[in-house]
Design an enzyme around this catalytic site. Structure first.
Site, mmCIF file in Angstrom:
data_model
loop_
_atom_site.group_PDB
_atom_site.id
_atom_site.type_symbol
_atom_site.label_atom_id
_atom_site.label_comp_id
_atom_site.label_asym_id
_atom_site.label_seq_id
_atom_site.Cartn_x
_atom_site.Cartn_y
_atom_site.Cartn_z
ATOM 1 C CB SER A 164 -40.086 -25.800 -7.006
ATOM 2 O OG SER A 164 -40.409 -27.075 -6.490
ATOM 3 C CD GLU A 167 11.374 19.355 4.051
ATOM 4 O OE1 GLU A 167 12.331 18.577 3.881
ATOM 5 O OE2 GLU A 167 10.789 19.483 5.151
#
Length: 820
Positions: free
Chosen positions: A517, A239
């Site tokens: 309940s 690079e």
């Protein structure tokens, strides 16, 4: 006769300018007569005609000479303005470069982890289950165990190298262990190097989610000194060969790229330096324009002037784009190493390092998974360039080029694998952290989630809801469920709806529905706080009752079966969920006292003190119901439900711990007696269907709940290890067509069949004693009596009368005279 000619008028002489001294005498001489025209004179006529042009040129030159000084002033001003603007713009670029580069360079998403799995000799885990777990943790099958996070399978054992991991209490180093199995359990765990027995091993946790910043980028930051030398060498070789010689822009590199591209007839090489690439990715947009290229070059020069080469290279290693995981971008070599190879970058071998370098030129074009041949060719080119630059030997190059890519199987990690649970975690974190901190500071969040239990919950929901809809002809059923560790209140699983992957309305946290309940245990517990008035055998009337209700109305409750059951034992009224008996007890004790008990369990909600609350006309969320039953299951100790263990900063510093915290809020005697009755609910009452699937050796405790018109089906219950609350109903509030027993209980049972291993073991307080009680009469019995039940009582509240079978005279030893 000759014609007389009139002489021509002489021209008026031009008014001449005053003669200068030098020519005054000459001007004063009389003019000579013009000579006769000759051929020579005729030839000079054209010269006389050009005199006006010459004069024009002189006039132009004269004008230019006059105005040139005037033109120079605005040109200089314009040039000065341009220079000033350029300098200001450079200052702006310099500020932009320094501000971002010197400050926090990246927004690092928070990582959310499940509770780590601990293995030990005797663990209920077979070989296949451990293999599944290791694959979830992205361990690699590697016969040589060449790095951490690898394993090797044998017939009855698995040898592995664990991953180094920073926990909230310590940094766990790499361990080389051998796990041996016997059936469905772990027989032993040994150090693979020394052969010594290991008591317990904690594996690294599974990542189950992330809190991403808006741009959806992810990265694992690395430092330059931690990365392999081959990574830097390979990058520079391919690079930017002149990285350490140029000042941000390389004319030599540009010329070389042009030459290579012309020679190969294609774009084979770029001219941008690593610094320019960093600027492009870090500061600029991807647009292709002359302005961007100029900015790129200027900012590269500024970056090189302001910062060291090491800083620039390290930033590049962390910034470069190297792939995509779903909607999330993979940035930097640190995360790419984990994503493609499930290995830390620090120890990555040459062939894998160069494979990552190959991605720099084009992550999509050279995708290691989608285009392996193309990627391998590019990797080999990188290796060749490194050899040409003298970074590696020819042998190293050839050996690396022969190796296949060897990627880990692609395992997409969604932002939130369990979105309902992640929502709970985020909600709790928001009490102490801003959203920006959660999505940008790189926090590590360790949760209480047990993925094994979570997966079992989701599987149970999918299977059971389909079956319930088929059997009950119900439609569009939805559900919510929360599972905790009974002893600690840690939330190990949570379902916000039928589809676990749908992000939206989280019913476990936000669906507020009548609990039916499920309120009854608190009614009975409150009554048992008065042992002189109530014990488990106190007769209670289960007959019709009218109660003055709100707004002057009369409330006439009824039982589910529309029947009356006369006088029943106190605990049997709870076991069979009798409404009429419950209302009588509640009205006797007082609705206000029962509401206080509810608040003492940890439910922080405004409660309307209406008599109908006694039968569950009280809307709560599944989360609140879980908190209520967690206090019951915890022997009356309130334990705030927790989903987080700890939060760590990016550097590993502990920011927050969430320790186990409890306080006694319910009467321990009354709580013990209520839990005893809830065990009877499961053995004899509305929850007994659970034992059709679960072992009868497993002691359970729980309660069903059903709201009016069968709109809501509830079940809350616990084993020795887990507590779970399940709701089933419809989002449109239409009848679901199932009761607590025929709906929610089925999901609960299927879940516990997969995960529960321990029985409920109640710890009896010192002030409670247990007696044999004759079932028929409710009187004290002894070992000689039949038809008895062992019932606990607060000391002093037990029956005073003995059953006939327990009378002392009946068991008195006979004398010899009575025998004969």
């Amino acid at each position: 006769m000759a014609e007389k000619k009139t002489p021509a008028k002489p021209r008026k002489p031009r008014k001449a300018a005053a003669p200068t001294k030098g020519v005054a005498a000459e001007k004063a001489k009389p003019k000579a007569k013009p000579a006769a025209k000759t051929k020579a004179a005729a030839k000079k006529k054209p010269v006389a005609k050009r005199k006006p042009k010459a004069r024009a040129k002189k006039q132009q030159a004269s004008l230019l000479a006059k105005f040139l000084p005037l033109l120079k002033v605005p040109l200089l001003k314009f040039a000065g303005i341009c220079l000033f603007v350029f300098v200001c713009y450079l200052g702006y670029l310099d500020y932009t470069v320094r501000q971002q580069f010197e400050g926090k360079r990246w927004s690092i998403p928070a990582r959310v982890y499940a509770d780590p799995v601990e293995i030990y000799a005797g663990s209920k885990m077979n070989q296949q289950q451990l293999l599944v777990l290791l694959k979830k943790l992205h361990y690699r099958d590697d016969k040589q165990l060449s790095s951490q996070a690898t394993y090797r399978k044998r017939l009855k054992s698995i040898t592995l190298k664990t991953r180094q991991f920073v926990f909230w209490d310590k940094t766990q180093e790499i361990q080389h262990i051998k796990v041996t199995f016997a059936g469905n359990s772990i027989a032993s765990i040994k150090d693979a190097e020394t052969g010594g027995e290991l008591a317990i091993v904690r594996l690294d946790p599974e990542q189950v989610g992330s809190f991403y910043p808006a741009h959806k980028e992810d990265r694992v930051l690395v430092q330059l000194e931690q990365v392999p030398e081959s990574l830097v060498q390979g990058l520079l070789a391919t690079e930017d060969r002149d990285f350490y010689q140029h000042y941000g822009v390389s004319l030599k590199g540009i010329a070389r790229a042009i030459w290579v591209n012309l020679r190969q007839g294609r774009m084979a090489q770029g001219g941008s330096t690593i610094t320019q690439q960093l600027v492009k990715n870090f500061y600029l947009t991807p647009e292709r324009s002359l302005k961007r290229k100029i900015n790129e070059a200027l900012m590269a020069l500024i970056l090189e002037a302001r910062f060291s080469k090491a800083d620039i290279l390290e930033a590049y290693l962390n910034e470069v784009y190297l792939g995509q995981d779903g909607a999330h971008a993979i940035h930097g070599f640190g995360l790419a190493s984990e994503f493609y190879f499930s290995q830390p970058l620090e120890g990555l071998p040459l062939d894998k390092v160069t494979a990552l370098i190959a991605l720099v030129r084009g992550p999509s074009y050279y995708d290691l998974r989608k285009h392996p041949k193309r990627a391998t060719k590019r990797r080999n080119l990188v290796l060749s360039e490194m050899f040409m630059q003298g970074n590696i030997s020819e042998q190293d190059m050839l050996e690396a080029q022969k190796k296949p890519l060897k990627l880990v199987a692609y395992a997409h990690r969604p932002a939130n694998r369990y979105p309902a649970f992640i929502e709970l975690v985020k909600g709790q974190l928001r009490k102490e952290y801003d959203d920006a901190d959660l999505s940008s500071e790189g926090l590590s969040i360790f949760t209480t989630l047990d993925t094994r239990v979570q997966d079992a919950l989701e599987s149970s929901i999918k299977q059971q809801l389909t079956q319930i809809e088929r059997n009950k002809r119900a439609k569009n059923l939805e559900t919510a469920a929360i599972v905790t560790r009974k002893e600690s209140g840690e939330i190990v699983a949570l379902a916000g709806g039928r589809d676990s992957q749908v992000v939206g309305f989280n019913r476990a946290l936000n669906a507020v529905r009548p609990i039916g309940s499920l309120i009854k245990p608190l009614v009975y517990l409150t009554a048992l706080e008065y042992p002189k008035k109530y014990n488990l055998l106190t007769p209670v009337s289960d007959r019709k009752i009218s109660v003055k209700a709100e707004h002057g109305k009369t409330w006439k409750p009824s039982n589910y079966d529309r029947k009356e059951h006369g006088d029943v034992a106190f605990y049997k009224a709870l076991v069979h969920s009798y409404n009429l008996a419950t209302v009588r007890i509640g009205m006797d004790i007082g609705v206000g006292r029962i509401a206080k008990t509810l608040r003492d369990t940890g439910v922080d909600r405004t409660i309307d003190l209406f008599p109908s609350m006694l039968l569950g006309a009280l809307p709560l969320s599944p989360f609140e119901v879980t908190q209520m039953y967690q206090t019951l299951a915890g022997d009356g100790f309130t334990m705030p439900l927790r989903s987080i263990n700890a939060v760590l900063a990016q550097e590993g510093e502990v920011l927050q711990r969430y320790p186990f915290a409890i306080r006694q809020t319910l009467d321990p005697d009354a709580t013990y007696l209520t839990n005893w009755a809830l065990q009877k609910v499961m053995r004899e009452g509305t929850g007994r269907a659970a034992y059709q699937k679960l072992s009868k050796k497993l002691n359970l405790a729980g309660k069903t709940g059903t709201s009016n018109d069968l709109k809501d089906s509830w079940f809350a219950g616990y084993t020795g290890d887990y507590l779970a609350v399940v709701w089933v109903g419809r989002d449109d509030n239409k009848p679901a067509g199932v009761t607590g027993a025929s709906g929610a209980l089925k999901l609960w049972t299927a879940l516990m069949d997969r995960v529960a291993t321990q029985s409920v073991l109640l710890s009896m307080p010192d002030s409670v004693v247990a007696y044999r009680i004759e079932t028929a009469t409710g009187f004290k019995a002894n070992e000689f009596c039949t038809g008895v039940n062992i019932v606990p009582f607060v000391k002093g509240s037990e029956p005073a009368q003995n059953a006939d079978c327990a009378a002392p005279s009946r068991h008195k030893e006979k004398s010899w005279f009575e025998i004969f």
